[in-house]
Design a protein around this motif. Structure first.
Motif, PDB file in Angstrom:
ATOM      1  N   ASP A   1     -15.221   9.699  -5.603  1.00  0.00           N
ATOM      2  CA  ASP A   1     -14.109   8.748  -5.728  1.00  0.00           C
ATOM      3  C   ASP A   1     -14.560   7.305  -5.509  1.00  0.00           C
ATOM      4  N   GLY A   2     -15.831   7.098  -5.258  1.00  0.00           N
ATOM      5  CA  GLY A   2     -16.407   5.767  -5.197  1.00  0.00           C
ATOM      6  C   GLY A   2     -16.114   4.995  -3.928  1.00  0.00           C
ATOM      7  N   PRO A   3     -16.730   3.824  -3.827  1.00  0.00           N
ATOM      8  CA  PRO A   3     -16.543   2.974  -2.656  1.00  0.00           C
ATOM      9  C   PRO A   3     -15.178   2.299  -2.685  1.00  0.00           C
ATOM     10  N   PRO A   4     -14.788   1.653  -1.592  1.00  0.00           N
ATOM     11  CA  PRO A   4     -13.537   0.894  -1.588  1.00  0.00           C
ATOM     12  C   PRO A   4     -13.555  -0.170  -2.687  1.00  0.00           C
ATOM     13  N   THR A   5     -12.385  -0.579  -3.118  1.00  0.00           N
ATOM     14  CA  THR A   5     -12.294  -1.572  -4.183  1.00  0.00           C
ATOM     15  C   THR A   5     -12.650  -2.960  -3.668  1.00  0.00           C
ATOM     16  N   ASP A   6     -12.958  -3.851  -4.583  1.00  0.00           N
ATOM     17  CA  ASP A   6     -13.253  -5.235  -4.208  1.00  0.00           C
ATOM     18  C   ASP A   6     -12.026  -5.929  -3.638  1.00  0.00           C
ATOM     19  N   ALA A   7     -10.837  -5.420  -3.953  1.00  0.00           N
ATOM     20  CA  ALA A   7      -9.596  -6.015  -3.446  1.00  0.00           C
ATOM     21  C   ALA A   7      -9.277  -5.551  -2.029  1.00  0.00           C
ATOM     22  N   SER A   8      -9.979  -4.539  -1.537  1.00  0.00           N
ATOM     23  CA  SER A   8      -9.672  -4.035  -0.201  1.00  0.00           C
ATOM     24  C   SER A   8     -10.024  -5.077   0.855  1.00  0.00           C
ATOM     25  N   VAL A   9      -9.282  -5.022   1.962  1.00  0.00           N
ATOM     26  CA  VAL A   9      -9.510  -5.928   3.083  1.00  0.00           C
ATOM     27  C   VAL A   9     -10.510  -5.255   4.018  1.00  0.00           C
ATOM     28  N   GLU A  10     -11.615  -5.930   4.282  1.00  0.00           N
ATOM     29  CA  GLU A  10     -12.611  -5.392   5.206  1.00  0.00           C
ATOM     30  C   GLU A  10     -12.439  -6.040   6.569  1.00  0.00           C
ATOM     31  N   LEU A  11     -12.286  -5.214   7.576  1.00  0.00           N
ATOM     32  CA  LEU A  11     -12.242  -5.708   8.952  1.00  0.00           C
ATOM     33  C   LEU A  11     -13.661  -6.099   9.341  1.00  0.00           C
ATOM     34  N   GLY A  12     -13.839  -7.350   9.710  1.00  0.00           N
ATOM     35  CA  GLY A  12     -15.172  -7.842  10.063  1.00  0.00           C
ATOM     36  C   GLY A  12     -15.945  -8.376   8.870  1.00  0.00           C
ATOM     37  N   GLY A  13     -15.331  -8.379   7.699  1.00  0.00           N
ATOM     38  CA  GLY A  13     -16.003  -8.883   6.508  1.00  0.00           C
ATOM     39  C   GLY A  13     -15.996 -10.402   6.455  1.00  0.00           C
TER      40      GLY A  13
END
Length: 104
Positions: free
Chosen positions: A73-85
């Motif tokens: 199902d692949g990695p998270p999308t580029d639109a996802s919010v990363e905590l600590g990103g």
């Protein structure tokens, strides 16, 4: 070649980078490690642990998954919010934890 993983709330598209997948000869992780090998293990990082516990509380009853690079199902999308990103849509650990009563 290193393989990395994220803890993802698939309902909210929020993720926490867990680091490198550490395994012994098969594809199943035995633990995750963020940063250089001489860095403290993930469990020994107070801020990272606080972020994890807040994420679990905020997203209780949501579908949470550990997504490993290369999963079908692949990695998270580029639109996802990363905590600590560090992207404009991301939330720093400090901002995420600000005012959280779970810190006491």
């Amino acid at each position: 070649m290193s393989i990395y993983a994220d803890l993802v709330c698939t309902q909210c598209d929020v993720r926490l980078w867990l680091g490198k997948v550490i395994h012994h000869g098969d594809a199943n992780p035995i633990y995750f490690h963020a940063g250089p090998a001489d860095e403290a293990p993930n469990w020994a990082r107070d801020e990272l642990n606080a972020v994890l516990w807040k994420l679990l509380a905020e997203h209780a009853r949501h579908p949470l998954r550990v997504v490993v690079e290369g999963d079908a199902d692949g990695p998270p999308t580029d639109a996802s919010v990363e905590l600590g990103g560090d992207r404009g849509v991301d939330i720093s650990f400090g901002d995420y934890l600000a005012g959280w009563p779970g810190l006491r």
